[in-house]
Scaffold this motif. Structure first.
Motif, PDB file in Angstrom:
ATOM      1  N   HIS A  90       0.790  -1.245   0.000  1.00 21.52           N
ATOM      2  CA  HIS A  90       0.000   0.000   0.000  1.00 21.52           C
ATOM      3  C   HIS A  90       0.809   1.275   0.000  1.00 21.52           C
ATOM      4  CE1 HIS A  90      -3.609  -2.341   0.584  1.00 21.52           C
ATOM      5  NE2 HIS A  90      -2.929  -3.059   1.469  1.00 21.52           N
ATOM      6  N   ALA A  91       2.103   1.172   0.210  1.00 24.32           N
ATOM      7  CA  ALA A  91       2.923   2.388   0.233  1.00 24.32           C
ATOM      8  C   ALA A  91       4.316   2.039  -0.265  1.00 24.32           C
ATOM      9  CB  ALA A  91       2.985   2.951   1.656  1.00 24.32           C
ATOM     10  N   ILE A  92       5.060   3.072  -0.604  1.00 24.80           N
ATOM     11  CA  ILE A  92       6.477   2.877  -0.904  1.00 24.80           C
ATOM     12  C   ILE A  92       7.139   2.592   0.441  1.00 24.80           C
ATOM     13  CG2 ILE A  92       8.555   4.059  -1.703  1.00 24.80           C
ATOM     14  CD1 ILE A  92       6.652   5.841  -3.398  1.00 24.80           C
ATOM     15  N   VAL A  93       8.006   1.586   0.484  1.00 29.94           N
ATOM     16  CA  VAL A  93       8.702   1.261   1.740  1.00 29.94           C
ATOM     17  C   VAL A  93      10.198   1.409   1.505  1.00 29.94           C
ATOM     18  CG1 VAL A  93       9.124  -0.487   3.503  1.00 29.94           C
ATOM     19  CG2 VAL A  93       6.860  -0.302   2.457  1.00 29.94           C
ATOM     20  N   ARG A  94      10.846   2.265   2.302  1.00 27.99           N
ATOM     21  CA  ARG A  94      12.280   2.504   2.152  1.00 27.99           C
ATOM     22  C   ARG A  94      12.938   2.538   3.510  1.00 27.99           C
ATOM     23  NH1 ARG A  94      11.115   7.034  -2.397  1.00 27.99           N
ATOM     24  NH2 ARG A  94      11.005   5.593  -4.155  1.00 27.99           N
ATOM     25  N   PRO A  95      13.986   1.731   3.764  1.00 23.90           N
ATOM     26  CA  PRO A  95      14.625   0.810   2.841  1.00 23.90           C
ATOM     27  C   PRO A  95      13.743  -0.398   2.503  1.00 23.90           C
ATOM     28  CG  PRO A  95      15.554   0.564   5.028  1.00 23.90           C
ATOM     29  CD  PRO A  95      14.665   1.774   5.072  1.00 23.90           C
ATOM     30  N   ASN A  96      14.202  -1.178   1.490  1.00 25.96           N
ATOM     31  CA  ASN A  96      13.419  -2.310   0.999  1.00 25.96           C
ATOM     32  C   ASN A  96      13.437  -3.499   1.961  1.00 25.96           C
ATOM     33  OD1 ASN A  96      15.686  -4.209   0.298  1.00 25.96           O
ATOM     34  ND2 ASN A  96      16.267  -2.509  -1.024  1.00 25.96           N
ATOM     35  N   GLY A  97      12.487  -4.402   1.750  1.00 25.50           N
ATOM     36  CA  GLY A  97      12.313  -5.545   2.635  1.00 25.50           C
ATOM     37  C   GLY A  97      13.539  -6.449   2.730  1.00 25.50           C
ATOM     38  N   ARG A  98      14.279  -6.582   1.640  1.00 28.56           N
ATOM     39  CA  ARG A  98      15.446  -7.462   1.657  1.00 28.56           C
ATOM     40  C   ARG A  98      16.522  -6.874   2.572  1.00 28.56           C
ATOM     41  NH1 ARG A  98      19.934  -7.462  -2.195  1.00 28.56           N
ATOM     42  NH2 ARG A  98      21.291  -9.202  -1.594  1.00 28.56           N
ATOM     43  N   ALA A  99      16.763  -5.572   2.451  1.00 31.27           N
ATOM     44  CA  ALA A  99      17.765  -4.921   3.302  1.00 31.27           C
ATOM     45  C   ALA A  99      17.376  -5.093   4.768  1.00 31.27           C
ATOM     46  CB  ALA A  99      17.863  -3.443   2.946  1.00 31.27           C
ATOM     47  N   LEU A 100      16.088  -4.949   5.034  1.00 34.41           N
ATOM     48  CA  LEU A 100      15.594  -5.081   6.399  1.00 34.41           C
ATOM     49  C   LEU A 100      15.802  -6.508   6.916  1.00 34.41           C
ATOM     50  CD1 LEU A 100      14.059  -2.893   7.966  1.00 34.41           C
ATOM     51  CD2 LEU A 100      11.993  -4.198   7.499  1.00 34.41           C
ATOM     52  N   ALA A 101      15.446  -7.480   6.077  1.00 35.89           N
ATOM     53  CA  ALA A 101      15.562  -8.884   6.486  1.00 35.89           C
ATOM     54  C   ALA A 101      17.013  -9.248   6.792  1.00 35.89           C
ATOM     55  CB  ALA A 101      15.002  -9.793   5.393  1.00 35.89           C
ATOM     56  N   ILE A 102      17.927  -8.695   6.022  1.00 35.89           N
ATOM     57  CA  ILE A 102      19.348  -8.994   6.250  1.00 35.89           C
ATOM     58  C   ILE A 102      19.840  -8.312   7.526  1.00 35.89           C
ATOM     59  CG2 ILE A 102      21.664  -8.503   5.337  1.00 35.89           C
ATOM     60  CD1 ILE A 102      20.539  -9.225   2.557  1.00 35.89           C
ATOM     61  N   ALA A 103      19.486  -7.042   7.688  1.00 35.01           N
ATOM     62  CA  ALA A 103      20.020  -6.286   8.833  1.00 35.01           C
ATOM     63  C   ALA A 103      19.438  -6.740  10.164  1.00 35.01           C
ATOM     64  CB  ALA A 103      19.764  -4.797   8.625  1.00 35.01           C
ATOM     65  N   GLN A 104      18.273  -7.384  10.138  1.00 35.29           N
ATOM     66  CA  GLN A 104      17.647  -7.743  11.408  1.00 35.29           C
ATOM     67  C   GLN A 104      18.038  -9.135  11.899  1.00 35.29           C
ATOM     68  OE1 GLN A 104      13.272  -9.293   9.815  1.00 35.29           O
ATOM     69  NE2 GLN A 104      13.444  -7.212  10.518  1.00 35.29           N
ATOM     70  N   HIS A 105      18.888  -9.825  11.167  1.00 34.76           N
ATOM     71  CA  HIS A 105      19.190 -11.205  11.527  1.00 34.76           C
ATOM     72  C   HIS A 105      20.695 -11.414  11.391  1.00 34.76           C
ATOM     73  CE1 HIS A 105      19.180 -15.618  11.125  1.00 34.76           C
ATOM     74  NE2 HIS A 105      18.067 -15.559  11.816  1.00 34.76           N
ATOM     75  N   ARG A 106      21.372 -11.668  12.516  1.00 30.84           N
ATOM     76  CA  ARG A 106      22.833 -11.668  12.509  1.00 30.84           C
ATOM     77  C   ARG A 106      23.448 -12.733  11.595  1.00 30.84           C
ATOM     78  NH1 ARG A 106      24.527  -8.187  16.715  1.00 30.84           N
ATOM     79  NH2 ARG A 106      23.129  -8.124  18.485  1.00 30.84           N
ATOM     80  N   ILE A 107      22.796 -13.878  11.437  1.00 32.54           N
ATOM     81  CA  ILE A 107      23.373 -14.911  10.560  1.00 32.54           C
ATOM     82  C   ILE A 107      23.262 -14.465   9.104  1.00 32.54           C
ATOM     83  CG2 ILE A 107      23.268 -17.325   9.807  1.00 32.54           C
ATOM     84  CD1 ILE A 107      22.110 -18.025  12.574  1.00 32.54           C
TER      85      ILE A 107
END
Ligand SMILES: Nc1ncnc2c1ncn2[C@@H]1O[C@H](COP(=O)(O)OP(=O)(O)O)[C@@H](O)[C@H]1O
Ligand SMILES: [Mg+2]
Length: 379
Positions: A90-107
Motif C-alpha cells: 500500500h505504500a512505498i517502503v524505504r529501505p526495501n524488505g530485503r535490506a531489512l531482512a538482512i540487517a535484522q538477523h545476525r546470521i
C-alpha cells in the motif's frame, strides 16, 4: 521516479528516539508524520501528527497504517517480513524488505557481508547445542554467543570463556537460534552512516568513534581518531554494502578495529544510529534530515561537519539519586541537551544525550563528559 514532496505524510514504524528526531526533521520541512508502535505516548508519538498503537506483527494494523501514508520508513528494524510486505502493498517502503531482512538477523547479515567479500568478525551459525560445541572448535575462545534476532544494547549476548561453558551458555541464551563470534581484542569501534538516494546518489558522515560501557554506546566522537586509511576503508565498505542492497535511506555500519589494525564489520543498522545523534548539532544536514531526503527522492544535503563534535548518552542510571540537575548541564553554554520524553528512567534505558562542538575532538569530548557529570553532582 516521483518525488514525495513536503506536505506528504511519512509513516515511521517504531516509536523511539530515532523516530522522534526524524519526526522533528520531517516536520521542520513541512511533512506530516504518522508513527506505529506498541505503546502510547512514545518519544516519536509525542512529535508525530498521528500515533497508532499496535504490535509490529499486527499485519492488518500495518496495512491500514501504510494506506494512510505516502512512504513508510523505519526507526526500529525488527518488523516481521509479513508486516513489511503488507506495508509494501500500500505504500512505498524505504529501505526495501530485503535490506531489512538482512540487517535484522545476525546470521543472514554476516553471511551476506562475507559473500560480498567484506571482512566480518569470525562467526558460526548456532541452531542447536551440538552446533555450539562444534562452533567453539572452529571459532575458538574467548567468544560471544548472540541471539540471531532481536538483540540490542548488548541484550541477548552471552560471553564464553572456555569450551566447557557451551551448555550453560546455550541455556542462558534461551536455546534460541544464535551466532557464535570470536571475542576480539578491540582497539577501537567506529561507525559510518551512509545515505543513498532513489537514483543511487550517496553521501556519508565520515567515521565516528564509539566508546561503549556495559555493551551500550556511551560516548561518540567525530571525526574518529583513526588512521585516514582506516576511515577510508570503512566508508568504502559502507558504500559497497548499500549498493549491493540497493538501499534507499540511511544505513549505519558498525565496525571493529582490532589491535593488529584490521577493520571488520560488526553489524548493520538500517536506520539512523545513536552514533549519528551528534550530526543534529554538528552537521549542515543531520542524519535524520538525510534519511528524510533519501526516502522522499529529494537531493541529499551537505554532510559537512562544522567543528569536531562529541555526544554522551544519558541513561536511566543517572536517575539513581533522583531527577538529574538539568540546569547544571545547561550551565555549559555551548552544550546541547536532548531529552526523549520518556517517563520511566530504568537503568540502561536511553533517556537523552548531550552534544558539544569544539575546536578539537578532545575538547568536545571533555565538554560532554563534564556536562553529564554535572547532572548528578549534588551541591
Ligand atoms: N565479537 C566481539 N568482540 C568484541 N567485542 C564485542 C563483540 N561483539 C560485541 N562486542 C561489544 O558489544 C557491543 C554490542 O554488541 P553488538 O553486536 O553491536 O550488539 P547490539 O545489537 O547490542 O549493539 C559492541 O559494540 C562491542 O563493544
Ligand atoms: Mg551494536
Amino acid at each position: 521516479m516521483s518525488v514525495i514532496l513536503p506536505g506528504s505524510t511519512i509513516g515511521v514504524l517504531g516509536g523511539g528516539q530515532l523516530g522522534r528526531m526524524f519526526a522533528m526533521a520531517a516536520r521542520r520541512l513541512g511533512y506530516r508524520v504518522h508513527t506505529l508502535a506498541p505503546e502510547h505516548d512514545t518519544p516519536t508519538g509525542q512529535i508525530a501528527d498521528v500515533e497508532v498503537v499496535a504490535p509490529y506483527d499486527d499485519v492488518e494494523a500495518v496495512r491500514a497504517f501504510a494506506k494512510g501514508v505516502d512512504v513508510v520508513t523505519f526507526e526500529f528494524e525488527n518488523v516481521s517480513a509479513a508486516a513489511a510486505a503488507a506495508a509494501e502493498e500500500h505504500a512505498i517502503v524505504r529501505p526495501n524488505g530485503r535490506a531489512l531482512a538482512i540487517a535484522q538477523h545476525r546470521i543472514r547479515e554476516k553471511t551476506f557481508l562475507a559473500g560480498l567479500g567484506v571482512p566480518v568478525t569470525p562467526f558460526a551459525p548456532v541452531r542447536t547445542e551440538a552446533d555450539l560445541v562444534s562452533a567453539l572448535q572452529t571459532v575458538g575462545t574467548p567468544a560471544v554467543l548472540k541471539t540471531a534476532a532481536f538483540g540490542y544494547d548488548g541484550k541477548g549476548q552471552v560471553p564464553i570463556a572456555r569450551p566447557g561453558e557451551a551448555a550453560a551458555a546455550w541455556e542462558a541464551l534461551g536455546r534460541r537460534e544464535a551466532i557464535l563470534e570470536a571475542f576480539l581484542d578491540l582497539d577501537q569501534e567506529i561507525s559510518v552512516i551512509g545515505a543513498r538516494g532513489v537514483g543511487g546518489e550517496w553521501s556519508h558522515f565520515g567515521a565516528i568513534e564509539n566508546a561503549h560501557r556495559r555493551h551500550i554506546l556511551d560516548v561518540s566522537v567525530s571525526p574518529a581518531g583513526v588512521a585516514p586509511a582506516t576511515a577510508t576503508l570503512a566508508i568504502e565498505i559502507t558504500r559497497r554494502v548499500m549498493e549491493a542492497l540497493e538501499f534507499v535511506g540511511l544505513l549505519c555500519v558498525e565496525f571493529f578495529v582490532t589491535r593488529d589494525g584490521r577493520v571488520m564489520v560488526n553489524e548493520l543498522a538500517p536506520r539512523p544510529h545513536n552514533s549519528g545523534h551528534l550530526t543534529f548539532d554538528a552537521c549542515r544536514t543531520s542524519q535524520f534530515e538525510q534519511q528524510l531526503r533519501a526516502i522522499c527522492g529529494l537531493p541529499l544535503g551537505s554532510t559537512e561537519q562544522l567543528q569536531p563534535a562529541a555526544m554522551a548518552n544519558i541513561l536511566g542510571d543517572l536517575w539513581e539519586a533522583g531527577e538529574p540537575e538539568w540546569a547544571a548541564a545547561l550551565r555549559f553554554p555551548t552544550v546541547k541537551l536532548h531529552l526523549y520524553g520518556k517517563l520511566n528512567p530504568r537503568p540502561g534505558r536511553k533517556m537523552g544525550h548531550i552534544t558539544a562542538l569544539s575546536a578539537t575532538r578532545e575538547e568536545a569530548k571533555s565538554l560532554v563528559i563534564g556536562a553529564r557529570e554535572a547532572l548528578t553532582k549534588r551541591t
